[in-house]
Design a protein around this motif. Structure first.
Motif, PDB file in Angstrom:
ATOM      1  N   TYR A   1       0.822  -1.207   0.000  1.00 23.90           N
ATOM      2  CA  TYR A   1       0.000   0.000   0.000  1.00 23.90           C
ATOM      3  C   TYR A   1       0.861   1.264   0.000  1.00 23.90           C
ATOM      4  N   LEU A   2       2.050   1.205   0.624  1.00 19.85           N
ATOM      5  CA  LEU A   2       2.948   2.356   0.565  1.00 19.85           C
ATOM      6  C   LEU A   2       3.546   2.496  -0.829  1.00 19.85           C
ATOM      7  N   LEU A   3       3.899   1.381  -1.448  1.00 19.91           N
ATOM      8  CA  LEU A   3       4.410   1.435  -2.822  1.00 19.91           C
ATOM      9  C   LEU A   3       3.326   1.936  -3.776  1.00 19.91           C
ATOM     10  N   GLY A   4       2.073   1.494  -3.550  1.00 23.52           N
ATOM     11  CA  GLY A   4       0.974   1.967  -4.387  1.00 23.52           C
ATOM     12  C   GLY A   4       0.744   3.452  -4.232  1.00 23.52           C
ATOM     13  N   LEU A   5       0.797   3.922  -2.984  1.00 24.85           N
ATOM     14  CA  LEU A   5       0.637   5.351  -2.733  1.00 24.85           C
ATOM     15  C   LEU A   5       1.791   6.129  -3.367  1.00 24.85           C
ATOM     16  N   SER A   6       2.995   5.571  -3.264  1.00 27.12           N
ATOM     17  CA  SER A   6       4.162   6.210  -3.879  1.00 27.12           C
ATOM     18  C   SER A   6       4.021   6.266  -5.392  1.00 27.12           C
ATOM     19  N   ASN A   7       3.550   5.162  -5.985  1.00 27.85           N
ATOM     20  CA  ASN A   7       3.350   5.126  -7.432  1.00 27.85           C
ATOM     21  C   ASN A   7       2.302   6.149  -7.858  1.00 27.85           C
ATOM     22  N   ALA A   8       1.223   6.241  -7.080  1.00 26.15           N
ATOM     23  CA  ALA A   8       0.185   7.230  -7.370  1.00 26.15           C
ATOM     24  C   ALA A   8       0.744   8.649  -7.271  1.00 26.15           C
ATOM     25  N   SER A   9       1.580   8.864  -6.264  1.00 26.00           N
ATOM     26  CA  SER A   9       2.192  10.180  -6.102  1.00 26.00           C
ATOM     27  C   SER A   9       3.065  10.520  -7.307  1.00 26.00           C
ATOM     28  N   GLY A  10       3.794   9.513  -7.815  1.00 23.02           N
ATOM     29  CA  GLY A  10       4.624   9.741  -8.991  1.00 23.02           C
ATOM     30  C   GLY A  10       3.812  10.072 -10.223  1.00 23.02           C
ATOM     31  N   MET A  11       2.583   9.518 -10.303  1.00 26.53           N
ATOM     32  CA  MET A  11       1.718   9.796 -11.449  1.00 26.53           C
ATOM     33  C   MET A  11       0.961  11.108 -11.286  1.00 26.53           C
TER      34      MET A  11
ATOM     35  N   SER B   1       5.893  -9.717  -2.885  1.00 27.83           N
ATOM     36  CA  SER B   1       5.466 -10.950  -3.546  1.00 27.83           C
ATOM     37  C   SER B   1       4.647 -10.613  -4.775  1.00 27.83           C
ATOM     38  N   ALA B   2       4.313 -11.651  -5.556  1.00 28.40           N
ATOM     39  CA  ALA B   2       3.489 -11.449  -6.750  1.00 28.40           C
ATOM     40  C   ALA B   2       2.094 -10.947  -6.381  1.00 28.40           C
ATOM     41  N   ALA B   3       1.531 -11.484  -5.301  1.00 32.36           N
ATOM     42  CA  ALA B   3       0.200 -11.046  -4.864  1.00 32.36           C
ATOM     43  C   ALA B   3       0.211  -9.569  -4.502  1.00 32.36           C
ATOM     44  N   GLU B   4       1.245  -9.141  -3.773  1.00 34.69           N
ATOM     45  CA  GLU B   4       1.327  -7.738  -3.369  1.00 34.69           C
ATOM     46  C   GLU B   4       1.587  -6.832  -4.580  1.00 34.69           C
ATOM     47  N   ALA B   5       2.253  -7.348  -5.602  1.00 34.68           N
ATOM     48  CA  ALA B   5       2.466  -6.563  -6.814  1.00 34.68           C
ATOM     49  C   ALA B   5       1.126  -6.237  -7.469  1.00 34.68           C
ATOM     50  N   SER B   6       0.225  -7.227  -7.523  1.00 34.57           N
ATOM     51  CA  SER B   6      -1.104  -6.992  -8.091  1.00 34.57           C
ATOM     52  C   SER B   6      -1.912  -6.013  -7.240  1.00 34.57           C
ATOM     53  N   LYS B   7      -1.855  -6.177  -5.930  1.00 34.14           N
ATOM     54  CA  LYS B   7      -2.584  -5.274  -5.036  1.00 34.14           C
ATOM     55  C   LYS B   7      -2.071  -3.843  -5.175  1.00 34.14           C
ATOM     56  N   MET B   8      -0.752  -3.702  -5.253  1.00 37.74           N
ATOM     57  CA  MET B   8      -0.157  -2.382  -5.393  1.00 37.74           C
ATOM     58  C   MET B   8      -0.652  -1.674  -6.651  1.00 37.74           C
ATOM     59  N   SER B   9      -0.673  -2.388  -7.773  1.00 40.43           N
ATOM     60  CA  SER B   9      -1.105  -1.783  -9.033  1.00 40.43           C
ATOM     61  C   SER B   9      -2.576  -1.393  -8.993  1.00 40.43           C
ATOM     62  N   GLY B  10      -3.399  -2.209  -8.334  1.00 35.19           N
ATOM     63  CA  GLY B  10      -4.807  -1.870  -8.208  1.00 35.19           C
ATOM     64  C   GLY B  10      -5.036  -0.667  -7.308  1.00 35.19           C
TER      65      GLY B  10
END
Length: 612
Positions: A47-57, A300-309
């Motif tokens: 969730y932190l990586l997802g938030l970071s990715n969103a911030s980058g976008m 993990s692979a599962a967390e990669a999918s969650k992060m992107s979503g």
């Protein structure tokens, strides 16, 4: 002209001090190893990586562009970001992130070894991916650099600083000068803190942007409620016919010229081309930039999918509250906006900064400026980290010094970061505006990438030579074709770039033997892609009768369609809220709830069992 007061300046300085402290605090952790620097040790929560990715976008240049689009095209502007395509995050969420993360690679170029092995073709593929990644990173850096400069120029006119600078700057290069200054702050924390520093700085930045978006959304909502909105027929509808048929003649005539310059008049043709390109780009998988690095940084692979979503869920509503709020303010108080640039020409990309200058209350101005500067730094830092990863991991450590010590790796990270920044600044000096760089990246450069990268996932016979020649054909076409047809919108050149890439891929593939069978079997067994893998599947089945192939193509396609619908609803809903359209709000909410229920049942609930 509204100048920054003491409170605004203090807020901006506090933000800059905060990111400097983050870089210093995380410096020691980043220096522990290559993975700690480039991927945060693969220990950062999704969730932190997802938030970071969103911030980058949530970048400043993209926000400038999207505010301009909504001002001109209204609710229909929700479709235009499909140029990126914005829905590629849905493909990543549903299946591509897990496929990529299973490789355990550090970069996209390192991933090449898991697919093509380490023979001649794989080495050629490795080199071409590094070249493409660096071109893309430099393009994104130049894009963000220009956007920030144009933004700052509104609040700090050149006349205010020219007496304190020992050299003169011509009007067209004033934005580039300001972009250079703020670039150095982004360089500091991203170089010192690595991926961990970037993620934690992004958390701070997204918090600032969320507050700013809520404030601007509220101001726009209030303005719509107390004023008459004057827009053309069809502006408030997401639907369209063969032609756009949006006439600004009796409202703001100059907007008609903007529509003509954009080339979006025949909107149905534009939309079909955009969907065609967008679907193919999404199926090809993430380009080698900061998005890919965040996926590879997950646990993990599962967390990669969650992060992107999570990226779409956290980014779209917040960002579009701000975009719609600014568009509302600009439309209602258009006569108060000064859209003349330094060269004395009307520039609709100045809508965002001039609207801030006119309508944001004192005190909140500093917060908003800090947030938008943060948005630039987030995108810049993430892209810089990706460029460093390719230079250090895929060139220095692979070909120059594989046994480099942590100190040597650290010094190379610092040196390559500085070099990339200098080159991106130089490239930025040659770019005309935000839109010109954006069109080149999303329409031309991506066109050269798609063919080879679709085949690498879905066709067993495709080898390293095919990948190399497909990418080379695409890149050469991306350099030549736009020069031959300078007046054609980049999007309409995409089919020709794709065709060139596919021809190069097929010819290259059959010019060499298939990839080593052991490499193919390992890749297919670990990643389990669907597609044309029958010969490899049959051989694995002989070795292991219990082996099961990926039969989720139909379910993945269903989840992608539902995900795109949900994502588009998250874009349109904030627009309707700001412009007080009650019936569309209720319809959007019903559609969103249905989509979320379906995704919970058919995607989220099956993540662990399907991936792990």
């Amino acid at each position: 002209m509204k100048l920054l007061n003491t409170v605004d300046i203090i807020i901006i300085l506090l933000y800059l001090l905060t990111i400097v402290i983050i870089g210093l605090v995380l410096k020691k952790r980043a220096q522990r190893s290559k993975d700690d620097y480039l991927l945060g040790g693969k220990s950062i929560p999704w969730y932190l990586l997802g938030l970071s990715n969103a911030s980058g976008m949530f970048d400043i240049s993209g926000t400038i562009w999207l505010v301009t689009l909504m001002f001109v095209y209204g609710i229909k502007s929700a479709w235009i970001p499909w140029l990126w395509p914005v829905f590629n995050q849905v493909f990543l969420m549903v299946y591509l992130s897990k496929w990529l993360r299973r490789s355990n690679a550090t970069t996209g170029a390192e991933w090449i070894g898991t697919r093509f092995g380490f023979a001649k073709g794989a080495k050629l593929s490795h080199v071409i991916v590094v070249i493409f990644a660096l071109i893309m990173c430099l393009g994104y850096l130049a894009y963000g650099f220009i956007g920030l400069g144009k933004f700052i120029e509104i609040f700090i006119p050149w006349e205010m600083v020219s007496n304190y600078v020992p050299f003169d700057v011509t009007p067209e290069y004033v934005p580039h000068f300001y972009g250079t200054i703020f670039t150095f702050f982004a360089v500091f924390y991203s170089l010192l803190g690595g991926m961990s520093g970037i993620v934690w700085a992004d958390v701070v930045q997204f918090g600032i942007m969320t507050v700013a978006a809520l404030v601007i959304g509220y101001l726009g909502f209030q303005a719509v409620g107390s004023n008459t909105l004057n827009v053309p027929d069809g502006w408030m509808s997401p639907f369209f016919g063969w032609e756009l048929n949006m006439d600004w003649t009796h409202i703001i005539p100059e907007v008609n010229n903007k529509i003509k310059e954009d080339g979006f008049g025949l909107f149905t043709i534009f939309f079909m081309m955009m969907v065609f390109k967008g679907l193919l780009v999404s199926v090809a998988g993430p380009a080698p930039n900061y998005d890919m690095q965040k996926i590879l940084s997950t646990k993990s692979a599962a967390e990669a999918s969650k992060m992107s979503g999570f990226v779409s869920v956290i980014l779209m509503p917040i960002r579009y509250l701000m975009i719609a709020g600014f568009a509302a303010l600009a439309l209602i108080y258009y006569e108060k906006l000064d859209l003349l640039n330094s060269a004395g020409e009307i520039d609709f990309e100045l809508i965002l900064p001039t609207a801030i200058q006119q309508f944001v209350p004192v005190g909140l101005l500093g917060l908003l400026l800090a947030g938008l500067i943060a948005a630039f730094m987030s995108t810049f830092a993430g892209t810089l980290n990706a460029a460093q990863a390719y230079l250090v991991n895929d060139i220095y450590l692979k070909y120059k010094k594989p046994d480099a010590s942590p100190k040597e790796i650290r010094n190379m990270n610092y040196m390559t970061g500085v070099i990339v920044v200098i080159v991106s600044i130089i490239l930025g000096l040659f770019a005309k505006d935000v839109n010109s760089v954006l069109q080149w990246i999303v329409s031309v450069l991506y066109g050269s990438y798609v063919g080879a990268n679709i085949l690498k996932w879905h066709w067993w016979r495709f080898n390293g030579e095919g990948f190399f020649w497909g990418m080379v054909a695409g890149l050469v076409s991306a350099a030549v074709i736009p020069e031959l047809f300078p007046d054609v919108l980049g999007l309409y050149l995409f089919p020709w770039l794709l065709l060139a890439s596919l021809i190069g891929s097929v010819i290259g593939t059959y010019s060499a033997p298939p990839t080593d069978e052991a490499v193919l079997k390992k890749f297919y067994k670990n990643v389990k892609p669907w597609g044309f893998w029958k010969p490899i599947h049959d051989k694995l089945l002989i070795e292991d009768p219990n082996f099961k192939k990926n039969e989720s193509f139909g379910m993945d396609l269903f989840n992608v369609l539902i995900g795109i619908t949900a994502q588009t609803t998250l874009v349109i809903l904030p627009m309707y809220i700001i412009f007080r359209q009650q019936t569309p709000i209720y319809i959007s909410l019903v559609v969103l709830v249905i989509c979320l229920v379906l995704l919970k049942k058919f995607w989220w609930n099956k993540l662990e069992e399907k991936i792990d």
